[in-house]
Design a protein around this motif. Structure first.
Motif, PDB file in Angstrom:
ATOM      1  N   TYR A  55       0.832  -1.207   0.000  1.00  0.00           N
ATOM      2  CA  TYR A  55       0.000   0.000   0.000  1.00  0.00           C
ATOM      3  C   TYR A  55       0.865   1.255   0.000  1.00  0.00           C
ATOM      4  CZ  TYR A  55      -3.447   3.430   1.565  1.00  0.00           C
ATOM      5  OH  TYR A  55      -4.243   4.533   1.676  1.00  0.00           O
ATOM      6  N   LEU A  56       2.051   1.181   0.586  1.00  0.00           N
ATOM      7  CA  LEU A  56       2.940   2.341   0.681  1.00  0.00           C
ATOM      8  C   LEU A  56       3.502   2.778  -0.674  1.00  0.00           C
ATOM      9  CD1 LEU A  56       4.850   1.349   3.918  1.00  0.00           C
ATOM     10  CD2 LEU A  56       3.154   3.168   3.657  1.00  0.00           C
ATOM     11  N   ILE A  57       3.414   1.922  -1.668  1.00  0.00           N
ATOM     12  CA  ILE A  57       3.935   2.262  -2.992  1.00  0.00           C
ATOM     13  C   ILE A  57       3.111   3.366  -3.637  1.00  0.00           C
ATOM     14  CG2 ILE A  57       4.307   1.348  -5.329  1.00  0.00           C
ATOM     15  CD1 ILE A  57       4.875  -1.380  -3.977  1.00  0.00           C
ATOM     16  N   ASP A  58       1.801   3.369  -3.383  1.00  0.00           N
ATOM     17  CA  ASP A  58       0.895   4.279  -4.087  1.00  0.00           C
ATOM     18  C   ASP A  58       0.374   5.441  -3.251  1.00  0.00           C
ATOM     19  OD1 ASP A  58       1.033   2.748  -6.454  1.00  0.00           O
ATOM     20  OD2 ASP A  58      -0.475   1.364  -5.670  1.00  0.00           O
ATOM     21  N   VAL A  59       0.926   5.661  -2.082  1.00  0.00           N
ATOM     22  CA  VAL A  59       0.432   6.750  -1.237  1.00  0.00           C
ATOM     23  C   VAL A  59       1.554   7.762  -0.990  1.00  0.00           C
ATOM     24  CG1 VAL A  59      -1.256   5.300  -0.067  1.00  0.00           C
ATOM     25  CG2 VAL A  59       0.993   5.599   0.941  1.00  0.00           C
ATOM     26  N   ASP A  60       1.172   8.910  -0.483  1.00  0.00           N
ATOM     27  CA  ASP A  60       2.159   9.908  -0.072  1.00  0.00           C
ATOM     28  C   ASP A  60       2.629   9.538   1.328  1.00  0.00           C
ATOM     29  OD1 ASP A  60       3.709  12.087   0.546  1.00  0.00           O
ATOM     30  OD2 ASP A  60       2.124  13.564   0.255  1.00  0.00           O
ATOM     31  N   ILE A  61       3.833   9.037   1.430  1.00  0.00           N
ATOM     32  CA  ILE A  61       4.372   8.576   2.715  1.00  0.00           C
ATOM     33  C   ILE A  61       4.402   9.699   3.754  1.00  0.00           C
ATOM     34  CG2 ILE A  61       6.790   8.942   2.108  1.00  0.00           C
ATOM     35  CD1 ILE A  61       6.162   5.792   3.767  1.00  0.00           C
ATOM     36  N   ASN A  62       4.436  10.948   3.290  1.00  0.00           N
ATOM     37  CA  ASN A  62       4.469  12.079   4.209  1.00  0.00           C
ATOM     38  C   ASN A  62       3.164  12.263   4.972  1.00  0.00           C
ATOM     39  OD1 ASN A  62       7.138  12.905   3.592  1.00  0.00           O
ATOM     40  ND2 ASN A  62       6.369  13.732   1.673  1.00  0.00           N
ATOM     41  N   ASP A  63       2.117  11.527   4.590  1.00  0.00           N
ATOM     42  CA  ASP A  63       0.860  11.587   5.333  1.00  0.00           C
ATOM     43  C   ASP A  63       0.973  10.892   6.685  1.00  0.00           C
ATOM     44  OD1 ASP A  63      -0.331  12.948   3.264  1.00  0.00           O
ATOM     45  OD2 ASP A  63      -1.333  11.189   2.432  1.00  0.00           O
ATOM     46  N   TYR A  64       2.034  10.122   6.886  1.00  0.00           N
ATOM     47  CA  TYR A  64       2.210   9.362   8.119  1.00  0.00           C
ATOM     48  C   TYR A  64       3.268   9.992   9.013  1.00  0.00           C
ATOM     49  CZ  TYR A  64      -0.333   5.969   5.388  1.00  0.00           C
ATOM     50  OH  TYR A  64      -1.271   5.362   4.608  1.00  0.00           O
ATOM     51  N   GLU A  65       3.011   9.937  10.302  1.00  0.00           N
ATOM     52  CA  GLU A  65       3.991  10.407  11.289  1.00  0.00           C
ATOM     53  C   GLU A  65       5.140   9.408  11.400  1.00  0.00           C
ATOM     54  OE1 GLU A  65       3.691  13.089  13.707  1.00  0.00           O
ATOM     55  OE2 GLU A  65       1.967  13.864  12.621  1.00  0.00           O
ATOM     56  N   MET A  66       4.775   8.105  11.325  1.00  0.00           N
ATOM     57  CA  MET A  66       5.768   7.051  11.487  1.00  0.00           C
ATOM     58  C   MET A  66       5.267   5.790  10.783  1.00  0.00           C
ATOM     59  SD  MET A  66       7.506   5.556  15.017  1.00  0.00           S
ATOM     60  CE  MET A  66       6.071   6.010  15.941  1.00  0.00           C
ATOM     61  N   VAL A  67       6.215   5.021  10.241  1.00  0.00           N
ATOM     62  CA  VAL A  67       5.918   3.717   9.637  1.00  0.00           C
ATOM     63  C   VAL A  67       6.858   2.716  10.286  1.00  0.00           C
ATOM     64  CG1 VAL A  67       5.908   2.362   7.513  1.00  0.00           C
ATOM     65  CG2 VAL A  67       5.253   4.783   7.441  1.00  0.00           C
ATOM     66  N   ILE A  68       6.301   1.608  10.755  1.00  0.00           N
ATOM     67  CA  ILE A  68       7.115   0.566  11.383  1.00  0.00           C
ATOM     68  C   ILE A  68       6.924  -0.744  10.631  1.00  0.00           C
ATOM     69  CG2 ILE A  68       7.545  -0.812  13.453  1.00  0.00           C
ATOM     70  CD1 ILE A  68       6.573   1.533  15.110  1.00  0.00           C
ATOM     71  N   PHE A  69       8.020  -1.290  10.177  1.00  0.00           N
ATOM     72  CA  PHE A  69       8.022  -2.641   9.628  1.00  0.00           C
ATOM     73  C   PHE A  69       8.515  -3.552  10.741  1.00  0.00           C
ATOM     74  CE2 PHE A  69       8.590   0.065   5.943  1.00  0.00           C
ATOM     75  CZ  PHE A  69       7.739  -0.497   5.007  1.00  0.00           C
ATOM     76  N   ASP A  70       7.671  -4.446  11.189  1.00  0.00           N
ATOM     77  CA  ASP A  70       8.042  -5.441  12.196  1.00  0.00           C
ATOM     78  C   ASP A  70       8.185  -6.740  11.421  1.00  0.00           C
ATOM     79  OD1 ASP A  70       8.457  -6.958  14.447  1.00  0.00           O
ATOM     80  OD2 ASP A  70       6.355  -6.932  15.074  1.00  0.00           O
ATOM     81  N   GLY A  71       9.369  -6.979  10.906  1.00  0.00           N
ATOM     82  CA  GLY A  71       9.563  -8.045   9.941  1.00  0.00           C
ATOM     83  C   GLY A  71      10.425  -9.188  10.418  1.00  0.00           C
ATOM     84  N   GLY A  72      10.569 -10.131   9.534  1.00  0.00           N
ATOM     85  CA  GLY A  72      11.388 -11.299   9.776  1.00  0.00           C
ATOM     86  C   GLY A  72      11.089 -12.337   8.718  1.00  0.00           C
ATOM     87  N   ASN A  73      11.492 -13.562   8.998  1.00  0.00           N
ATOM     88  CA  ASN A  73      11.197 -14.654   8.068  1.00  0.00           C
ATOM     89  C   ASN A  73      11.010 -15.954   8.840  1.00  0.00           C
ATOM     90  OD1 ASN A  73      13.806 -15.791   8.517  1.00  0.00           O
ATOM     91  ND2 ASN A  73      14.657 -14.415   6.994  1.00  0.00           N
ATOM     92  N   THR A  74      10.592 -16.971   8.122  1.00  0.00           N
ATOM     93  CA  THR A  74      10.294 -18.257   8.762  1.00  0.00           C
ATOM     94  C   THR A  74      11.551 -18.964   9.265  1.00  0.00           C
ATOM     95  OG1 THR A  74      10.290 -19.331   6.590  1.00  0.00           O
ATOM     96  CG2 THR A  74       8.157 -18.607   7.467  1.00  0.00           C
ATOM     97  N   SER A  75      12.723 -18.485   8.879  1.00  0.00           N
ATOM     98  CA  SER A  75      13.980 -19.062   9.368  1.00  0.00           C
ATOM     99  C   SER A  75      14.353 -18.554  10.754  1.00  0.00           C
ATOM    100  CB  SER A  75      15.114 -18.753   8.400  1.00  0.00           C
ATOM    101  OG  SER A  75      14.847 -19.323   7.140  1.00  0.00           O
ATOM    102  N   GLY A  76      13.604 -17.578  11.257  1.00  0.00           N
ATOM    103  CA  GLY A  76      13.861 -17.088  12.606  1.00  0.00           C
ATOM    104  C   GLY A  76      14.452 -15.698  12.690  1.00  0.00           C
ATOM    105  N   ASP A  77      14.809 -15.099  11.563  1.00  0.00           N
ATOM    106  CA  ASP A  77      15.306 -13.722  11.611  1.00  0.00           C
ATOM    107  C   ASP A  77      14.176 -12.791  12.034  1.00  0.00           C
ATOM    108  OD1 ASP A  77      17.858 -14.394  10.764  1.00  0.00           O
ATOM    109  OD2 ASP A  77      17.398 -14.051   8.654  1.00  0.00           O
TER     110      ASP A  77
END
Length: 92
Positions: A51-73
């Protein structure tokens, strides 16, 4: 031109794209959270990272990616769009 001003913006955009790409991988885990000011209050909601590809990111105060993978990272990448700042935390 003004390399000291351009470098942080390019780095911000590059890192944001890398996070979106990571969250779209088949083995990705986690969520993407956005914080936005609505009627004077700060509200959080979960979105799909693409969704972030098509929006103006400046509309948000903060964006958090809480990521990882199935390998445990596990990692978090926090973006402050208006300041073009970001912080990465790897959780081993």
């Amino acid at each position: 031109m003004f390399p000291d001003l351009i470098a942080p913006v390019l780095d911000f955009e590059e890192q944001l794209g890398a996070c979106i790409n990571s969250m779209c991988q088949d083995d990705a885990t986690g969520q993407t959270l956005v914080f936005e000011r609505i009627r004077g209050g700060l509200e959080m909601r979960e979105i799909h990272c693409t969704y972030l590809i098509d929006v103006d990111i400046n509309d948000y105060e903060m964006v958090i990616f809480d990521g990882g993978n199935t390998s445990g990272d596990a990692w978090k990448h926090i973006f402050l769009p208006r300041q073009r700042q970001h912080y990465f935390v790897y959780e081993a």
